[in-house]
Design an enzyme around this catalytic site. Structure first.
Site, PDB file in Angstrom:
ATOM      1  N   CYS A 114       0.873  -1.349   0.026  1.00  0.00           N
ATOM      2  CA  CYS A 114      -0.065   0.044   0.052  1.00  0.00           C
ATOM      3  C   CYS A 114       0.862   1.306   0.023  1.00  0.00           C
ATOM      4  CB  CYS A 114      -1.007  -0.034   0.965  1.00  0.00           C
ATOM      5  SG  CYS A 114      -2.036  -1.332   1.273  1.00  0.00           S
ATOM      6  N   HIS A 251      -3.471   7.467   1.610  1.00  0.00           N
ATOM      7  CA  HIS A 251      -3.668   6.248   1.290  1.00  0.00           C
ATOM      8  C   HIS A 251      -5.336   6.012   1.980  1.00  0.00           C
ATOM      9  CE1 HIS A 251      -4.025   1.892   0.729  1.00  0.00           C
ATOM     10  NE2 HIS A 251      -3.797   1.642   1.998  1.00  0.00           N
ATOM     11  N   ASN A 281      -9.969  -0.217  -0.555  1.00  0.00           N
ATOM     12  CA  ASN A 281      -8.552  -0.169  -0.244  1.00  0.00           C
ATOM     13  C   ASN A 281      -7.864  -0.523  -1.477  1.00  0.00           C
ATOM     14  OD1 ASN A 281      -5.853  -0.272   0.191  1.00  0.00           O
ATOM     15  ND2 ASN A 281      -5.999  -1.006   2.205  1.00  0.00           N
TER      16      ASN A 281
HETATM   17  N1  ACO Z   1     -18.233  -7.723   9.341  1.00  0.00           N
HETATM   18  C1  ACO Z   1     -18.578  -7.963  10.586  1.00  0.00           C
HETATM   19  N2  ACO Z   1     -17.743  -8.245  11.525  1.00  0.00           N
HETATM   20  C2  ACO Z   1     -16.323  -7.993  11.536  1.00  0.00           C
HETATM   21  C3  ACO Z   1     -15.648  -8.069  10.223  1.00  0.00           C
HETATM   22  C4  ACO Z   1     -16.628  -7.679   8.943  1.00  0.00           C
HETATM   23  N3  ACO Z   1     -16.491  -7.657   7.821  1.00  0.00           N
HETATM   24  N4  ACO Z   1     -14.485  -8.158   9.827  1.00  0.00           N
HETATM   25  C5  ACO Z   1     -14.238  -8.110  11.340  1.00  0.00           C
HETATM   26  N5  ACO Z   1     -15.221  -8.453  12.278  1.00  0.00           N
HETATM   27  C6  ACO Z   1     -15.218  -8.586  13.547  1.00  0.00           C
HETATM   28  C7  ACO Z   1     -14.121  -9.295  14.141  1.00  0.00           C
HETATM   29  O1  ACO Z   1     -14.341 -10.782  13.883  1.00  0.00           O
HETATM   30  C8  ACO Z   1     -14.300  -8.989  15.521  1.00  0.00           C
HETATM   31  O2  ACO Z   1     -15.202  -9.821  16.134  1.00  0.00           O
HETATM   32  P1  ACO Z   1     -14.967 -10.233  17.652  1.00  0.00           P
HETATM   33  O3  ACO Z   1     -14.876  -9.290  18.526  1.00  0.00           O
HETATM   34  O4  ACO Z   1     -16.239 -11.184  17.739  1.00  0.00           O
HETATM   35  O5  ACO Z   1     -13.618 -11.146  17.565  1.00  0.00           O
HETATM   36  C9  ACO Z   1     -14.771  -7.651  15.600  1.00  0.00           C
HETATM   37  O6  ACO Z   1     -15.358  -7.293  14.331  1.00  0.00           O
HETATM   38  C10 ACO Z   1     -13.748  -6.429  15.952  1.00  0.00           C
HETATM   39  O7  ACO Z   1     -12.574  -6.916  14.937  1.00  0.00           O
HETATM   40  P2  ACO Z   1     -11.286  -5.875  15.043  1.00  0.00           P
HETATM   41  O8  ACO Z   1     -10.485  -6.533  13.965  1.00  0.00           O
HETATM   42  O9  ACO Z   1     -10.829  -5.524  16.160  1.00  0.00           O
HETATM   43  O10 ACO Z   1     -12.230  -4.656  14.376  1.00  0.00           O
HETATM   44  P3  ACO Z   1     -11.745  -3.149  13.850  1.00  0.00           P
HETATM   45  O11 ACO Z   1     -12.626  -2.088  14.443  1.00  0.00           O
HETATM   46  O12 ACO Z   1     -10.122  -3.183  14.014  1.00  0.00           O
HETATM   47  O13 ACO Z   1     -11.821  -3.213  12.324  1.00  0.00           O
HETATM   48  C11 ACO Z   1     -10.513  -3.490  10.270  1.00  0.00           C
HETATM   49  C12 ACO Z   1     -11.146  -4.076  11.376  1.00  0.00           C
HETATM   50  C13 ACO Z   1     -11.680  -2.814   9.375  1.00  0.00           C
HETATM   51  C14 ACO Z   1      -9.790  -4.483   9.292  1.00  0.00           C
HETATM   52  C15 ACO Z   1      -9.720  -2.260  10.833  1.00  0.00           C
HETATM   53  O14 ACO Z   1      -8.686  -2.839  11.979  1.00  0.00           O
HETATM   54  C16 ACO Z   1      -8.639  -1.779   9.702  1.00  0.00           C
HETATM   55  O15 ACO Z   1      -9.203  -1.097   8.756  1.00  0.00           O
HETATM   56  N6  ACO Z   1      -7.361  -2.206   9.859  1.00  0.00           N
HETATM   57  C17 ACO Z   1      -6.258  -1.626   8.916  1.00  0.00           C
HETATM   58  C18 ACO Z   1      -6.119  -2.096   7.637  1.00  0.00           C
HETATM   59  C19 ACO Z   1      -5.270  -1.305   6.872  1.00  0.00           C
HETATM   60  O16 ACO Z   1      -5.020  -0.148   7.037  1.00  0.00           O
HETATM   61  N7  ACO Z   1      -4.492  -2.008   6.075  1.00  0.00           N
HETATM   62  C20 ACO Z   1      -3.652  -0.999   5.314  1.00  0.00           C
HETATM   63  C21 ACO Z   1      -2.743  -1.843   4.753  1.00  0.00           C
HETATM   64  S1  ACO Z   1      -3.366  -2.675   3.507  1.00  0.00           S
HETATM   65  C22 ACO Z   1      -1.830  -2.994   2.460  1.00  0.00           C
HETATM   66  O17 ACO Z   1      -0.754  -2.835   2.791  1.00  0.00           O
HETATM   67  C23 ACO Z   1      -2.260  -4.352   1.612  1.00  0.00           C
END
Ligand code: ACO
Length: 324
Positions: A114, A251, A281
Protein backbone atom coordinates in the site's frame (compact mmCIF):
# COMPACT_ATOMS: atom_id res chain seq x y z
CA UNK A 1 19.68 26.14 -10.05
CA UNK A 2 17.34 23.63 -8.38
CA UNK A 3 15.65 20.88 -10.39
CA UNK A 4 12.14 19.88 -9.29
CA UNK A 5 9.93 16.96 -10.39
CA UNK A 6 6.69 18.76 -11.30
CA UNK A 7 3.28 17.14 -11.91
CA UNK A 8 2.16 17.78 -15.52
CA UNK A 9 -0.83 15.45 -15.66
CA UNK A 10 -2.94 12.98 -13.71
CA UNK A 11 -5.45 10.29 -14.68
CA UNK A 12 -7.14 7.15 -13.45
CA UNK A 13 -9.05 4.07 -14.52
CA UNK A 14 -11.63 2.06 -12.60
CA UNK A 15 -13.05 -1.25 -13.84
CA UNK A 16 -16.74 -1.09 -14.74
CA UNK A 17 -17.98 -3.64 -12.19
CA UNK A 18 -19.08 -1.89 -8.98
CA UNK A 19 -19.44 -4.15 -5.94
CA UNK A 20 -21.64 -2.73 -3.16
CA UNK A 21 -21.14 -3.85 0.46
CA UNK A 22 -24.39 -5.80 0.32
CA UNK A 23 -22.80 -8.36 -2.05
CA UNK A 24 -20.57 -9.57 0.81
CA UNK A 25 -23.59 -10.36 2.99
CA UNK A 26 -24.13 -13.47 0.84
CA UNK A 27 -20.49 -14.58 1.20
CA UNK A 28 -19.55 -13.99 4.86
CA UNK A 29 -21.15 -13.00 8.19
CA UNK A 30 -21.08 -9.23 7.69
CA UNK A 31 -23.39 -6.31 6.94
CA UNK A 32 -23.41 -3.09 4.96
CA UNK A 33 -23.83 -1.24 8.28
CA UNK A 34 -20.74 -2.87 9.85
CA UNK A 35 -18.54 -2.16 6.82
CA UNK A 36 -19.67 1.48 6.58
CA UNK A 37 -19.33 2.13 10.31
CA UNK A 38 -15.93 0.44 10.81
CA UNK A 39 -14.24 1.42 7.49
CA UNK A 40 -16.22 4.13 5.66
CA UNK A 41 -16.32 1.87 2.58
CA UNK A 42 -19.62 1.75 0.64
CA UNK A 43 -18.55 0.13 -2.63
CA UNK A 44 -15.46 -0.87 -4.60
CA UNK A 45 -14.65 -1.84 -8.21
CA UNK A 46 -13.50 -5.34 -9.21
CA UNK A 47 -11.65 -6.04 -12.46
CA UNK A 48 -13.47 -8.07 -15.12
CA UNK A 49 -12.36 -11.60 -15.91
CA UNK A 50 -9.27 -11.32 -18.08
CA UNK A 51 -8.68 -7.66 -17.13
CA UNK A 52 -5.15 -7.31 -15.76
CA UNK A 53 -3.15 -4.87 -13.68
CA UNK A 54 -1.19 -3.73 -16.75
CA UNK A 55 -4.46 -3.20 -18.72
CA UNK A 56 -5.73 -0.85 -16.00
CA UNK A 57 -2.33 0.82 -15.56
CA UNK A 58 -2.15 1.51 -19.31
CA UNK A 59 -5.61 3.14 -19.29
CA UNK A 60 -4.66 5.35 -16.32
CA UNK A 61 -1.33 6.23 -17.97
CA UNK A 62 -3.08 7.25 -21.20
CA UNK A 63 -5.47 9.47 -19.22
CA UNK A 64 -2.53 11.14 -17.43
CA UNK A 65 -0.65 11.68 -20.71
CA UNK A 66 -3.78 13.24 -22.27
CA UNK A 67 -4.17 15.51 -19.22
CA UNK A 68 -0.51 16.57 -19.59
CA UNK A 69 -0.73 16.97 -23.38
CA UNK A 70 2.43 14.83 -23.61
CA UNK A 71 3.05 12.03 -26.15
CA UNK A 72 3.86 8.53 -24.86
CA UNK A 73 7.06 8.34 -26.91
CA UNK A 74 8.52 11.34 -25.06
CA UNK A 75 8.41 9.50 -21.71
CA UNK A 76 11.85 8.48 -20.37
CA UNK A 77 10.78 6.06 -17.62
CA UNK A 78 7.75 4.20 -16.27
CA UNK A 79 7.59 3.23 -12.57
CA UNK A 80 4.60 1.03 -11.75
CA UNK A 81 3.78 0.48 -8.09
CA UNK A 82 1.99 -2.85 -7.71
CA UNK A 83 1.91 -6.01 -5.59
CA UNK A 84 -0.44 -7.76 -8.03
CA UNK A 85 1.47 -7.86 -11.35
CA UNK A 86 0.15 -9.79 -14.38
CA UNK A 87 3.02 -12.30 -14.20
CA UNK A 88 5.89 -13.07 -11.84
CA UNK A 89 8.07 -11.54 -14.56
CA UNK A 90 8.53 -9.47 -16.64
CA UNK A 91 7.51 -6.39 -14.70
CA UNK A 92 3.98 -5.18 -15.45
CA UNK A 93 5.57 -1.79 -16.22
CA UNK A 94 7.15 -3.33 -19.34
CA UNK A 95 3.67 -4.38 -20.52
CA UNK A 96 2.42 -0.84 -19.97
CA UNK A 97 5.39 0.46 -21.99
CA UNK A 98 4.29 -1.72 -24.94
CA UNK A 99 0.55 -1.05 -24.57
CA UNK A 100 0.88 2.75 -24.57
CA UNK A 101 3.76 2.90 -27.09
CA UNK A 102 6.27 4.56 -24.75
CA UNK A 103 9.07 3.13 -26.86
CA UNK A 104 11.89 5.23 -25.36
CA UNK A 105 11.04 4.52 -21.71
CA UNK A 106 12.82 2.12 -19.38
CA UNK A 107 10.25 0.47 -17.13
CA UNK A 108 10.15 -1.39 -13.83
CA UNK A 109 7.79 -2.26 -10.98
CA UNK A 110 8.04 -1.01 -7.39
CA UNK A 111 6.71 -3.35 -4.70
CA UNK A 112 5.94 -1.77 -1.34
CA UNK A 113 2.29 -2.87 -1.09
CA UNK A 114 0.00 0.00 0.00
CA UNK A 115 3.02 2.32 0.37
CA UNK A 116 4.07 1.48 -3.20
CA UNK A 117 2.98 4.72 -4.84
CA UNK A 118 4.80 6.85 -2.26
CA UNK A 119 7.95 4.74 -2.75
CA UNK A 120 7.61 5.00 -6.56
CA UNK A 121 7.11 8.77 -6.39
CA UNK A 122 10.21 9.19 -4.22
CA UNK A 123 12.26 7.04 -6.63
CA UNK A 124 10.95 8.95 -9.65
CA UNK A 125 11.95 12.18 -7.91
CA UNK A 126 15.46 10.80 -7.39
CA UNK A 127 15.73 9.78 -11.07
CA UNK A 128 14.73 13.29 -12.14
CA UNK A 129 17.05 15.03 -9.64
CA UNK A 130 19.97 12.84 -10.76
CA UNK A 131 19.34 13.69 -14.43
CA UNK A 132 18.60 10.08 -15.45
CA UNK A 133 15.14 10.97 -16.73
CA UNK A 134 13.22 14.16 -17.50
CA UNK A 135 9.70 12.81 -18.01
CA UNK A 136 8.41 9.91 -15.91
CA UNK A 137 5.08 8.12 -15.68
CA UNK A 138 4.46 7.06 -12.07
CA UNK A 139 1.58 4.61 -11.86
CA UNK A 140 -0.18 2.70 -9.08
CA UNK A 141 -2.33 -0.24 -10.23
CA UNK A 142 -3.73 -3.27 -8.41
CA UNK A 143 -6.06 -6.24 -8.81
CA UNK A 144 -6.35 -7.12 -5.11
CA UNK A 145 -9.62 -8.95 -5.83
CA UNK A 146 -7.41 -11.80 -7.16
CA UNK A 147 -5.61 -12.37 -3.82
CA UNK A 148 -8.57 -12.08 -1.45
CA UNK A 149 -9.91 -14.95 0.65
CA UNK A 150 -13.67 -14.56 0.17
CA UNK A 151 -14.30 -16.63 3.31
CA UNK A 152 -12.41 -14.15 5.58
CA UNK A 153 -14.73 -11.28 6.57
CA UNK A 154 -11.83 -9.41 8.19
CA UNK A 155 -10.15 -8.78 4.82
CA UNK A 156 -12.36 -9.51 1.80
CA UNK A 157 -14.66 -6.51 2.40
CA UNK A 158 -11.81 -4.01 2.47
CA UNK A 159 -10.11 -4.08 -0.92
CA UNK A 160 -10.81 -3.03 -4.51
CA UNK A 161 -9.16 -2.79 -7.94
CA UNK A 162 -8.10 0.24 -10.00
CA UNK A 163 -5.25 2.37 -11.29
CA UNK A 164 -4.02 5.96 -11.19
CA UNK A 165 -1.08 7.71 -12.83
CA UNK A 166 0.95 10.93 -12.73
CA UNK A 167 3.24 12.45 -15.34
CA UNK A 168 6.27 14.08 -13.71
CA UNK A 169 8.61 16.41 -15.59
CA UNK A 170 11.89 18.08 -14.63
CA UNK A 171 11.56 21.85 -14.20
CA UNK A 172 13.71 24.62 -12.80
CA UNK A 173 12.87 25.80 -9.32
CA UNK A 174 14.24 28.37 -6.90
CA UNK A 175 15.10 25.87 -4.16
CA UNK A 176 12.44 27.27 -1.82
CA UNK A 177 9.21 25.64 -0.52
CA UNK A 178 7.33 27.97 -2.90
CA UNK A 179 8.47 25.85 -5.88
CA UNK A 180 6.02 23.60 -7.68
CA UNK A 181 6.93 19.89 -7.65
CA UNK A 182 8.16 17.36 -5.11
CA UNK A 183 9.62 19.22 -2.12
CA UNK A 184 10.46 16.37 0.28
CA UNK A 185 10.09 12.63 0.78
CA UNK A 186 10.29 10.28 3.79
CA UNK A 187 10.48 6.48 3.43
CA UNK A 188 10.54 3.83 6.19
CA UNK A 189 10.45 0.05 6.65
CA UNK A 190 10.25 -2.21 9.70
CA UNK A 191 10.53 -5.81 8.49
CA UNK A 192 9.88 -7.25 11.95
CA UNK A 193 6.11 -6.82 11.43
CA UNK A 194 5.77 -9.14 8.42
CA UNK A 195 3.22 -11.33 10.23
CA UNK A 196 0.71 -8.46 10.55
CA UNK A 197 0.06 -8.19 6.81
CA UNK A 198 1.29 -10.56 4.11
CA UNK A 199 0.25 -12.90 1.30
CA UNK A 200 0.63 -16.59 2.19
CA UNK A 201 2.18 -17.69 -1.10
CA UNK A 202 4.98 -16.86 -3.50
CA UNK A 203 7.46 -18.11 -6.10
CA UNK A 204 10.17 -19.39 -3.75
CA UNK A 205 7.85 -20.75 -1.05
CA UNK A 206 4.55 -22.28 -2.17
CA UNK A 207 4.85 -21.73 -5.91
CA UNK A 208 1.38 -20.14 -5.82
CA UNK A 209 0.29 -16.51 -5.66
CA UNK A 210 -1.39 -17.00 -2.24
CA UNK A 211 -4.03 -14.98 -0.39
CA UNK A 212 -3.92 -11.84 1.73
CA UNK A 213 -3.68 -12.29 5.52
CA UNK A 214 -3.97 -9.39 7.96
CA UNK A 215 -4.26 -8.70 11.67
CA UNK A 216 -6.38 -5.63 11.00
CA UNK A 217 -6.51 -4.11 14.46
CA UNK A 218 -2.69 -4.33 14.83
CA UNK A 219 -2.14 -2.72 11.43
CA UNK A 220 -4.64 -0.03 12.44
CA UNK A 221 -2.59 0.82 15.54
CA UNK A 222 0.68 1.11 13.59
CA UNK A 223 -1.02 3.07 10.81
CA UNK A 224 -2.30 5.96 12.89
CA UNK A 225 0.99 6.43 14.73
CA UNK A 226 3.36 5.98 11.76
CA UNK A 227 1.39 7.94 9.15
CA UNK A 228 1.27 11.11 11.26
CA UNK A 229 5.00 10.75 12.08
CA UNK A 230 6.03 10.33 8.44
CA UNK A 231 3.80 13.22 7.36
CA UNK A 232 5.47 15.48 9.94
CA UNK A 233 8.96 14.23 8.97
CA UNK A 234 8.40 15.05 5.29
CA UNK A 235 6.96 18.49 6.14
CA UNK A 236 9.96 19.24 8.39
CA UNK A 237 12.31 18.24 5.57
CA UNK A 238 10.44 20.63 3.24
CA UNK A 239 10.72 23.38 5.90
CA UNK A 240 6.94 23.56 6.11
CA UNK A 241 4.34 22.90 8.83
CA UNK A 242 0.80 21.52 9.05
CA UNK A 243 -0.48 25.09 8.76
CA UNK A 244 0.91 25.25 5.19
CA UNK A 245 -1.00 22.16 4.02
CA UNK A 246 -3.85 22.65 1.53
CA UNK A 247 -4.63 18.94 1.09
CA UNK A 248 -3.70 15.67 2.70
CA UNK A 249 -4.12 12.98 0.03
CA UNK A 250 -3.80 9.83 2.15
CA UNK A 251 -3.74 6.16 1.33
CA UNK A 252 -7.42 5.17 1.38
CA UNK A 253 -7.66 2.13 3.67
CA UNK A 254 -10.12 3.12 6.38
CA UNK A 255 -11.92 6.40 7.09
CA UNK A 256 -11.13 6.05 10.81
CA UNK A 257 -7.39 5.82 10.06
CA UNK A 258 -7.63 8.80 7.67
CA UNK A 259 -9.46 10.91 10.28
CA UNK A 260 -7.19 9.93 13.18
CA UNK A 261 -4.07 10.71 11.12
CA UNK A 262 -5.43 14.10 10.03
CA UNK A 263 -6.23 14.92 13.67
CA UNK A 264 -2.69 14.00 14.77
CA UNK A 265 -1.32 16.16 11.96
CA UNK A 266 -3.63 19.02 13.07
CA UNK A 267 -5.19 19.28 9.61
CA UNK A 268 -9.02 19.54 9.48
CA UNK A 269 -10.99 16.91 7.52
CA UNK A 270 -12.14 19.65 5.08
CA UNK A 271 -8.54 19.55 3.79
CA UNK A 272 -8.41 15.77 3.26
CA UNK A 273 -9.25 14.13 -0.09
CA UNK A 274 -11.43 11.09 0.73
CA UNK A 275 -12.36 8.46 -1.86
CA UNK A 276 -12.39 5.31 0.30
CA UNK A 277 -16.21 5.20 0.24
CA UNK A 278 -16.16 4.61 -3.53
CA UNK A 279 -12.93 2.63 -4.09
CA UNK A 280 -12.22 0.67 -0.90
CA UNK A 281 -8.52 0.01 -0.33
CA UNK A 282 -6.86 -0.21 -3.75
CA UNK A 283 -3.37 -0.52 -2.21
CA UNK A 284 -0.74 1.25 -4.38
CA UNK A 285 -3.46 2.65 -6.66
CA UNK A 286 -5.28 4.53 -3.92
CA UNK A 287 -3.20 7.73 -3.79
CA UNK A 288 -3.00 8.38 -7.56
CA UNK A 289 -6.72 7.55 -7.79
CA UNK A 290 -7.43 10.09 -5.04
CA UNK A 291 -5.20 12.71 -6.72
CA UNK A 292 -7.03 12.25 -10.03
CA UNK A 293 -10.51 12.24 -8.46
CA UNK A 294 -9.56 15.18 -6.21
CA UNK A 295 -8.51 17.22 -9.23
CA UNK A 296 -11.64 16.22 -11.19
CA UNK A 297 -13.85 17.25 -8.23
CA UNK A 298 -12.23 20.71 -8.27
CA UNK A 299 -10.54 20.20 -4.90
CA UNK A 300 -6.86 20.26 -5.97
CA UNK A 301 -5.56 23.31 -7.85
CA UNK A 302 -2.16 24.35 -9.24
CA UNK A 303 0.02 25.74 -6.45
CA UNK A 304 -1.71 23.78 -3.65
CA UNK A 305 0.57 22.17 -1.04
CA UNK A 306 -0.16 18.44 -0.78
CA UNK A 307 0.99 15.76 1.65
CA UNK A 308 0.51 12.13 0.56
CA UNK A 309 1.10 9.38 3.12
CA UNK A 310 0.69 5.60 3.09
CA UNK A 311 1.48 2.42 5.03
CA UNK A 312 1.31 -1.18 3.93
CA UNK A 313 2.74 -4.67 4.21
CA UNK A 314 6.34 -4.86 5.34
CA UNK A 315 5.56 -2.81 7.23
CA UNK A 316 6.62 -0.03 4.87
CA UNK A 317 5.40 3.55 5.12
CA UNK A 318 6.23 7.03 3.91
CA UNK A 319 5.13 10.47 2.80
CA UNK A 320 5.73 12.89 -0.05
CA UNK A 321 5.25 16.67 0.18
CA UNK A 322 4.59 18.27 -3.18
CA UNK A 323 3.27 21.51 -4.54
CA UNK A 324 0.75 20.72 -7.32
N1 ACO B 1 -18.13 -7.79 9.35
C1 ACO B 1 -18.54 -7.99 10.62
N2 ACO B 1 -17.68 -8.18 11.65
C2 ACO B 1 -16.37 -8.18 11.36
C3 ACO B 1 -15.87 -7.99 10.06
C4 ACO B 1 -16.82 -7.80 9.01
N3 ACO B 1 -16.45 -7.59 7.73
N4 ACO B 1 -14.52 -8.02 10.08
C5 ACO B 1 -14.17 -8.23 11.36
N5 ACO B 1 -15.28 -8.33 12.13
C6 ACO B 1 -15.38 -8.58 13.57
C7 ACO B 1 -14.18 -9.32 14.10
O1 ACO B 1 -14.30 -10.72 13.87
C8 ACO B 1 -14.24 -8.98 15.57
O2 ACO B 1 -15.22 -9.81 16.17
P1 ACO B 1 -14.99 -10.41 17.65
O3 ACO B 1 -14.91 -9.22 18.54
O4 ACO B 1 -16.19 -11.25 17.84
O5 ACO B 1 -13.71 -11.18 17.56
C9 ACO B 1 -14.79 -7.55 15.58
O6 ACO B 1 -15.37 -7.36 14.27
C10 ACO B 1 -13.72 -6.51 15.83
O7 ACO B 1 -12.60 -6.81 15.00
P2 ACO B 1 -11.39 -5.85 14.87
O8 ACO B 1 -10.42 -6.39 13.86
O9 ACO B 1 -10.86 -5.47 16.21
O10 ACO B 1 -12.16 -4.56 14.25
P3 ACO B 1 -11.60 -3.16 13.86
O11 ACO B 1 -12.45 -2.11 14.40
O12 ACO B 1 -10.11 -3.07 14.08
O13 ACO B 1 -11.85 -3.11 12.27
C11 ACO B 1 -10.58 -3.40 10.27
C12 ACO B 1 -11.26 -4.08 11.44
C13 ACO B 1 -11.61 -2.66 9.45
C14 ACO B 1 -9.86 -4.44 9.43
C15 ACO B 1 -9.55 -2.37 10.79
O14 ACO B 1 -8.76 -2.97 11.78
C16 ACO B 1 -8.64 -1.83 9.75
O15 ACO B 1 -9.05 -1.09 8.88
N6 ACO B 1 -7.32 -2.10 9.87
C17 ACO B 1 -6.31 -1.52 9.03
C18 ACO B 1 -6.27 -2.13 7.68
C19 ACO B 1 -5.29 -1.32 6.87
O16 ACO B 1 -5.18 -0.13 7.01
N7 ACO B 1 -4.52 -1.89 6.04
C20 ACO B 1 -3.59 -1.01 5.35
C21 ACO B 1 -2.61 -1.63 4.74
S1 ACO B 1 -3.29 -2.73 3.57
C22 ACO B 1 -1.95 -3.29 2.61
O17 ACO B 1 -0.82 -2.95 2.76
C23 ACO B 1 -2.27 -4.35 1.63
Amino acid sequence: MTIRAVVRGVGHYLPSRVVPNAEFEALVDTSDDWIRARTGIERRHFAAEGETTSDMAARAAEAALADAGIAADSIDAILLATSTPDLTFPAAATMVQRKIGASRAFAFDVQAVCAGFVFALANADALILSGQARRILVIGAETFSRILDFTDRGTCVLFGDGAGALVLEAAEGTGTPADRGILATDLNTDGTHQDLLYVDGGVSTTGTSGQLRMQGNQVFRHAVEKLAATGHAALDRAQLTSADVDWIVPHQANLRIIAATAQRMQVPMEKVVVTVQDHGNTSAASIPLALSVGKARGQIHEGDLLVTEAIGGGLSWGAVVLRW
